[in-house]
Write an enzyme that holds these catalytic residues in place. Structure first.
Site, PDB file in Angstrom:
ATOM      1  N   GLN A   1      -2.648  -0.389  10.865  1.00 13.50           N
ATOM      2  CA  GLN A   1      -1.471  -0.894  11.295  1.00 13.50           C
ATOM      3  C   GLN A   1      -1.035  -0.810  12.780  1.00 13.50           C
ATOM      4  O   GLN A   1      -0.085  -1.658  13.289  1.00 13.50           O
ATOM      5  CB  GLN A   1      -0.367  -0.169  10.575  1.00 13.50           C
ATOM      6  CG  GLN A   1      -0.440  -0.175   9.204  1.00 13.50           C
ATOM      7  CD  GLN A   1      -1.004   0.596   8.209  1.00 13.50           C
ATOM      8  OE1 GLN A   1      -2.267   1.024   8.830  1.00 13.50           O
ATOM      9  NE2 GLN A   1      -0.660   1.108   7.006  1.00 13.50           N
TER      10      GLN A   1
ATOM     11  N   ASN B   1       4.099  11.169   6.884  1.00  9.41           N
ATOM     12  CA  ASN B   1       3.947   9.893   7.501  1.00  9.41           C
ATOM     13  C   ASN B   1       2.507   9.571   7.163  1.00  9.41           C
ATOM     14  O   ASN B   1       1.460  10.242   6.811  1.00  9.41           O
ATOM     15  CB  ASN B   1       4.077  10.202   9.138  1.00  9.41           C
ATOM     16  CG  ASN B   1       4.323   8.839   9.798  1.00  9.41           C
ATOM     17  OD1 ASN B   1       4.883   7.812   9.202  1.00  9.41           O
ATOM     18  ND2 ASN B   1       3.709   8.569  10.789  1.00  9.41           N
ATOM     19  N   LYS B   2       2.100   8.550   7.896  1.00  8.51           N
ATOM     20  CA  LYS B   2       0.893   7.865   7.712  1.00  8.51           C
ATOM     21  C   LYS B   2      -0.161   8.761   8.095  1.00  8.51           C
ATOM     22  O   LYS B   2      -0.575   9.657   8.797  1.00  8.51           O
ATOM     23  CB  LYS B   2       0.745   6.583   8.746  1.00  8.51           C
ATOM     24  CG  LYS B   2      -0.541   5.891   8.557  1.00  8.51           C
ATOM     25  CD  LYS B   2      -0.940   5.368   7.394  1.00  8.51           C
ATOM     26  CE  LYS B   2      -0.062   4.410   6.563  1.00  8.51           C
ATOM     27  NZ  LYS B   2      -0.039   4.288   5.146  1.00  8.51           N
TER      28      LYS B   2
ATOM     29  N   ARG C   1       5.457   1.686  -4.314  1.00  7.88           N
ATOM     30  CA  ARG C   1       4.808   2.729  -3.573  1.00  7.88           C
ATOM     31  C   ARG C   1       5.599   4.007  -3.705  1.00  7.88           C
ATOM     32  O   ARG C   1       6.922   4.154  -3.555  1.00  7.88           O
ATOM     33  CB  ARG C   1       5.070   2.132  -2.072  1.00  7.88           C
ATOM     34  CG  ARG C   1       4.198   0.653  -1.896  1.00  7.88           C
ATOM     35  CD  ARG C   1       3.886   0.441  -0.434  1.00  7.88           C
ATOM     36  NE  ARG C   1       3.018   1.364   0.063  1.00  7.88           N
ATOM     37  CZ  ARG C   1       3.024   1.314   1.486  1.00  7.88           C
ATOM     38  NH1 ARG C   1       3.435   0.759   2.265  1.00  7.88           N
ATOM     39  NH2 ARG C   1       2.037   2.466   1.845  1.00  7.88           N
TER      40      ARG C   1
ATOM     41  N   ASP D   1       7.908   8.403   6.698  1.00 10.41           N
ATOM     42  CA  ASP D   1       8.405   7.998   5.365  1.00 10.41           C
ATOM     43  C   ASP D   1       9.058   8.986   4.454  1.00 10.41           C
ATOM     44  O   ASP D   1       9.897   8.451   3.441  1.00 10.41           O
ATOM     45  CB  ASP D   1       6.898   7.695   4.450  1.00 10.41           C
ATOM     46  CG  ASP D   1       6.252   6.480   5.141  1.00 10.41           C
ATOM     47  OD1 ASP D   1       5.375   6.708   6.054  1.00 10.41           O
ATOM     48  OD2 ASP D   1       6.322   5.286   4.686  1.00 10.41           O
TER      49      ASP D   1
ATOM     50  N   GLY E   1       6.467  -0.291   5.529  1.00  8.58           N
ATOM     51  CA  GLY E   1       7.288   0.417   6.643  1.00  8.58           C
ATOM     52  C   GLY E   1       8.263   1.059   5.703  1.00  8.58           C
ATOM     53  O   GLY E   1       9.178   0.161   5.338  1.00  8.58           O
ATOM     54  N   ALA E   2       8.688   2.108   5.737  1.00  8.99           N
ATOM     55  CA  ALA E   2       9.741   2.579   5.109  1.00  8.99           C
ATOM     56  C   ALA E   2      11.033   1.854   4.955  1.00  8.99           C
ATOM     57  O   ALA E   2      11.474   1.656   3.999  1.00  8.99           O
ATOM     58  CB  ALA E   2       9.946   4.418   5.235  1.00  8.99           C
TER      59      ALA E   2
HETATM   60  O1  MRU Z   1       1.651   2.342   4.589  1.00 11.00           O
HETATM   61  P1  MRU Z   1       2.568   1.994   5.599  1.00 11.00           P
HETATM   62  O2  MRU Z   1       2.133   0.945   6.640  1.00 11.00           O
HETATM   63  O3  MRU Z   1       4.033   1.436   4.871  1.00 11.00           O
HETATM   64  O4  MRU Z   1       3.327   3.156   6.350  1.00 11.00           O
HETATM   65  C1  MRU Z   1       4.134   3.154   7.342  1.00 11.00           C
HETATM   66  C2  MRU Z   1       4.298   4.492   7.983  1.00 11.00           C
HETATM   67  O5  MRU Z   1       3.902   5.533   7.789  1.00 11.00           O
HETATM   68  C3  MRU Z   1       5.375   4.304   9.175  1.00 11.00           C
HETATM   69  O6  MRU Z   1       5.087   5.223  10.100  1.00 11.00           O
HETATM   70  C4  MRU Z   1       6.638   5.084   8.384  1.00 11.00           C
HETATM   71  O7  MRU Z   1       7.009   4.114   7.257  1.00 11.00           O
HETATM   72  C5  MRU Z   1       7.901   4.797   9.285  1.00 11.00           C
HETATM   73  S1  MRU Z   1       8.397   3.238   9.707  1.00 11.00           S
HETATM   74  C6  MRU Z   1       9.760   3.088  10.568  1.00 11.00           C
END
Ligand code: MRU
Length: 367
Positions: free
Chosen positions: A202, A253-254, A90, A243, A54-55
């Site tokens: 997730q 985003n994801k 990452r 992100d 998570g960012a």
């Molecule tokens: O690959 P991840 O699980 O780190 O990806 C997370 C996301 O895409 C979240 O939506 C994003 O980081 C926002 S978290 C507040």
């Protein structure tokens, strides 16, 4: 937020005052396990393997990774090596670079004997700021939910979310979930459609778990279900995290977020993105061309992990031997598909002008 009724943040200093505690997100929802980070390498590994993810939380963990590196060696070379190691973990979430830049600024001009204390101070500040920012995002997002609730008295507000932009992805509260938790706490009837979020699930594993811990009504759905729900009037608004948001308001985003935005636009469902200001990257404009998209290991796509009926955690293969698989971690939703950005300074348009006005000091610093 609460775990078994006890208030917990996702990252903390252990009682020894220097080692770093966090939650191992790879074993949720089946087990709640804490993790102790003792070295730079521990922090980098936790981020890379997504024990910590998570960012905003990646940024906070990286900040403490710098502290741990300086404890071992306080030199400029050690600081540089720590930043390079952590930055390589990452590539997509800009909060990582933002936090490392903040740590370097806090430490670089300090005399050697003051560096470790300065680093721990700045890391703690990054964490506390994240909590305050998310609470502010929650208050601004709450007004959107209240307006919808007022239009449908006696019926639940249905929010759809993707991935986990909940408190597990931040230090506390979450970004996309902060308005949801505040609405629930204010007594508004709210229900969340939780995209399972293949390949790492997730949504199914983390968002569903944390909403459940807080008592928020939710339903886990396959990623492809959102469009159907929107066509039948079963989604009042979408709120996702991000992100990286570019200077012109493109949202990374994801993987799968873009498809939700397309479906939302086609069905007139408002599509909001919740973000803390460290997620804005004023150095890039065109998200499609300029944001590096992480590609992760094939095994995340070709396998599924879960709990067997007799309680064992097992990973099983779901594709034929020899099939090629691709695992893109993120996608970019163009600004034109975003109804609004829920920030700590209010709900703003996803445009260059609105971002530059709301965060003038950050925009100017990037020029
Ligand atoms: O690959 P991840 O699980 O780190 O990806 C997370 C996301 O895409 C979240 O939506 C994003 O980081 C926002 S978290 C507040």
């Amino acid at each position: 937020m609460k775990v078994d009724g006890q208030h917990t943040r996702t990252i903390w200093l252990e009682p020894d005052g220097w080692s770093v505690g966090t939650i191992d997100q790879t074993v949720l929802p089946h087990r709640f396990a804490r993790l102790r980070l003792l070295t730079l390498e521990d922090a980098a590994r936790a981020i890379k393997t997504m024990q910590v993810r998570g960012a905003p939380l990646i940024g906070a963990a990286a900040a403490y990774g710098v502290c741990l590196a300086l404890r071992a060696d306080v030199s400029d070379q050690s600081l540089e090596r720590a930043c390079a190691t952590l930055l390589a973990t990452r590539p997509t979430a800009i909060n990582l670079k933002w936090a490392l830049d903040a740590m370097v600024a806090a430490v670089r001009n300090q005399p050697r004997e003051a560096r470790i204390a300065a680093a721990y101070r700045r890391a703690a500040e990054i964490c506390d700021d994240d909590v305050a920012i998310n609470q502010a995002i929650g208050r601004h997002g709450l007004t959107l939910i209240e307006a919808i609730a007022a239009r449908k008295p006696g019926r639940s507000v249905n929010v759809l979310t993707h991935c986990n932009a909940g408190w597990l992805a931040t230090v506390d509260w979450g970004t996309a979930t902060a308005p949801i938790y505040l609405a629930h706490d204010a007594g508004i009837a709210i229900h969340v459609w939780v995209d399972e979020t293949r390949p790492r699930n997730q949504g199914a594993a983390l968002t569903a778990w944390e909403l459940g811990q807080h008592g928020v009504k939710h339903t886990v759905i396959a990623d492809n279900t959102g469009g159907h729900l929107m066509q039948h009037g079963l989604v009042d608004l979408v709120i996702v995290g991000t992100d990286r948001v570019t200077a012109q308001g493109d949202v990374c985003n994801k993987i799968g977020t873009y498809l939700k935005a397309l479906a939302a636009t086609d069905n007139g469902v408002p599509f909001y993105v919740a973000l803390p200001s460290p997620t804005i990257d004023f150095a890039v404009s065109d998200g499609l061309l300029e944001i590096p998209i992480e590609q992760r290991g094939a095994e995340e796509q070709s396998t599924v992990t879960g709990r067997t009926a007799d309680g064992r955690i097992e990973t099983v293969q779901i594709v034929p031997d020899g099939s090629a698989v691709a695992n893109y971690g993120f996608d970019v939703t163009p600004a034109r598909l975003v109804t609004g950005l829920i920030t700590e300074r209010g709900v703003i348009e996803a445009t260059r002008a609105a971002l530059a006005e709301a965060f003038a000091e950050r925009a100017a610093a990037a020029e």
